[in-house]
Scaffold this motif. Structure first.
Motif, PDB file in Angstrom:
ATOM      1  N   UNK A   1       0.763  -1.069  -0.315  1.00  0.00           N
ATOM      2  CA  UNK A   1       0.453   0.193  -0.111  1.00  0.00           C
ATOM      3  C   UNK A   1       0.897   1.244  -0.037  1.00  0.00           C
ATOM      4  N   UNK A   2       0.505   2.021  -0.484  1.00  0.00           N
ATOM      5  CA  UNK A   2       1.098   3.809  -0.843  1.00  0.00           C
ATOM      6  C   UNK A   2       1.347   3.984   0.644  1.00  0.00           C
ATOM      7  N   UNK A   3       2.624   4.790   0.684  1.00  0.00           N
ATOM      8  CA  UNK A   3       2.286   5.771   2.369  1.00  0.00           C
ATOM      9  C   UNK A   3       1.579   6.567   2.422  1.00  0.00           C
ATOM     10  N   UNK A   4       1.079   7.475   1.353  1.00  0.00           N
ATOM     11  CA  UNK A   4      -0.469   8.270   1.059  1.00  0.00           C
ATOM     12  C   UNK A   4      -0.744   8.316   1.968  1.00  0.00           C
ATOM     13  N   UNK A   5      -1.093   6.569   2.042  1.00  0.00           N
ATOM     14  CA  UNK A   5      -2.743   6.488   2.267  1.00  0.00           C
ATOM     15  C   UNK A   5      -2.321   6.069   3.530  1.00  0.00           C
ATOM     16  N   UNK A   6      -1.190   5.514   4.173  1.00  0.00           N
ATOM     17  CA  UNK A   6      -0.829   4.761   5.603  1.00  0.00           C
ATOM     18  C   UNK A   6      -2.058   5.888   6.993  1.00  0.00           C
ATOM     19  N   UNK A   7      -1.810   6.812   6.054  1.00  0.00           N
ATOM     20  CA  UNK A   7      -2.186   7.898   7.576  1.00  0.00           C
ATOM     21  C   UNK A   7      -3.840   7.969   7.506  1.00  0.00           C
ATOM     22  N   UNK A   8      -4.294   7.552   6.745  1.00  0.00           N
ATOM     23  CA  UNK A   8      -6.535   7.339   6.695  1.00  0.00           C
ATOM     24  C   UNK A   8      -6.394   6.359   6.932  1.00  0.00           C
ATOM     25  N   UNK A   9      -5.353   5.250   7.146  1.00  0.00           N
ATOM     26  CA  UNK A   9      -6.093   3.778   7.643  1.00  0.00           C
ATOM     27  C   UNK A   9      -5.969   4.357   9.480  1.00  0.00           C
ATOM     28  N   UNK A  10      -5.157   4.595  10.047  1.00  0.00           N
ATOM     29  CA  UNK A  10      -5.878   4.941  11.430  1.00  0.00           C
ATOM     30  C   UNK A  10      -6.964   5.879  12.262  1.00  0.00           C
ATOM     31  N   UNK A  11      -7.287   6.709  10.968  1.00  0.00           N
ATOM     32  CA  UNK A  11      -8.768   7.637  11.044  1.00  0.00           C
ATOM     33  C   UNK A  11     -10.061   6.689  10.263  1.00  0.00           C
ATOM     34  N   UNK A  12      -9.576   5.931   9.570  1.00  0.00           N
ATOM     35  CA  UNK A  12     -10.668   5.248   9.491  1.00  0.00           C
ATOM     36  C   UNK A  12     -10.881   3.950  10.462  1.00  0.00           C
ATOM     37  N   UNK A  13      -9.789   3.371  11.145  1.00  0.00           N
ATOM     38  CA  UNK A  13     -10.353   2.283  11.808  1.00  0.00           C
ATOM     39  C   UNK A  13     -10.859   2.431  13.025  1.00  0.00           C
ATOM     40  N   UNK A  14     -10.827   3.385  14.097  1.00  0.00           N
ATOM     41  CA  UNK A  14     -12.122   3.640  15.161  1.00  0.00           C
ATOM     42  C   UNK A  14     -13.365   3.194  14.744  1.00  0.00           C
ATOM     43  N   UNK A  15     -13.736   3.517  13.504  1.00  0.00           N
ATOM     44  CA  UNK A  15     -14.986   3.291  12.333  1.00  0.00           C
ATOM     45  C   UNK A  15     -15.778   2.371  12.382  1.00  0.00           C
ATOM     46  N   UNK A  16     -14.510   1.265  12.130  1.00  0.00           N
ATOM     47  CA  UNK A  16     -14.914  -0.297  12.173  1.00  0.00           C
ATOM     48  C   UNK A  16     -14.769  -1.243  13.502  1.00  0.00           C
ATOM     49  N   UNK A  17     -13.679  -0.082  14.187  1.00  0.00           N
ATOM     50  CA  UNK A  17     -13.607  -0.837  15.628  1.00  0.00           C
ATOM     51  C   UNK A  17     -14.875  -1.139  16.652  1.00  0.00           C
ATOM     52  N   UNK A  18     -15.712  -0.310  16.279  1.00  0.00           N
ATOM     53  CA  UNK A  18     -17.068   0.131  17.327  1.00  0.00           C
ATOM     54  C   UNK A  18     -18.036  -1.345  16.519  1.00  0.00           C
ATOM     55  N   UNK A  19     -17.874  -2.039  15.445  1.00  0.00           N
ATOM     56  CA  UNK A  19     -18.650  -2.689  14.754  1.00  0.00           C
ATOM     57  C   UNK A  19     -18.081  -4.527  15.934  1.00  0.00           C
ATOM     58  N   UNK A  20     -16.835  -4.283  16.769  1.00  0.00           N
ATOM     59  CA  UNK A  20     -16.556  -5.762  17.029  1.00  0.00           C
ATOM     60  C   UNK A  20     -16.955  -6.221  18.108  1.00  0.00           C
TER      61      UNK A  20
END
Length: 125
Positions: free
Chosen positions: A1-20
């Protein structure tokens, strides 16, 4: 994955964690306050504000950028946890915060400062 998208994953992850299945908003709130007393939050926000004011200038290291991204993700997690706690009407009396005393002292200090400035700015009769 390109490094430019790396930071976006950190801010997207919380939205998915709430469904665990193991997600507990009260624990998320506790974790946030255990890791970030008010003084630390203020320091991170000052750093982010400075970063915004100096966009384009190389004023931070890669480590500082990663720390700021992780801090923003943690704030997002805390906000989502507070929202879910409120919307689900969860009992917050179960929350045990390790930084209560540190934060209480910080709030008392700022109250003293405000009181001082209010006392010297009283309207003269």
């Amino acid at each position: 994955m390109k490094a430019i998208y790396e930071d976006l994953l950190h801010l997207d992850r919380p939205f998915y964690e709430i469904h665990e299945d193991s997600y507990d908003p009260l624990k998320r709130i506790e974790n946030f306050w255990d890791n970030y007393p008010l003084v630390t939050i203020r320091e991170y926000l000052y750093a982010l504000d400075l970063k915004c004011k100096t966009l384009g200038a190389a004023t931070e290291s890669k480590l500082e950028a990663v720390q700021q991204t992780l801090f923003l993700a943690d704030i997002l997690r805390a906000l989502m946890a507070y929202f879910l706690t409120h919307s689900r009407h969860l009992d917050t009396s179960q929350i045990e915060l390790s930084t209560v005393e540190i934060n209480r002292r910080e709030i008392q200090l700022t109250k003293k400062i405000v009181d001082f400035f209010q006392s010297i700015n009283q309207p003269k009769l």
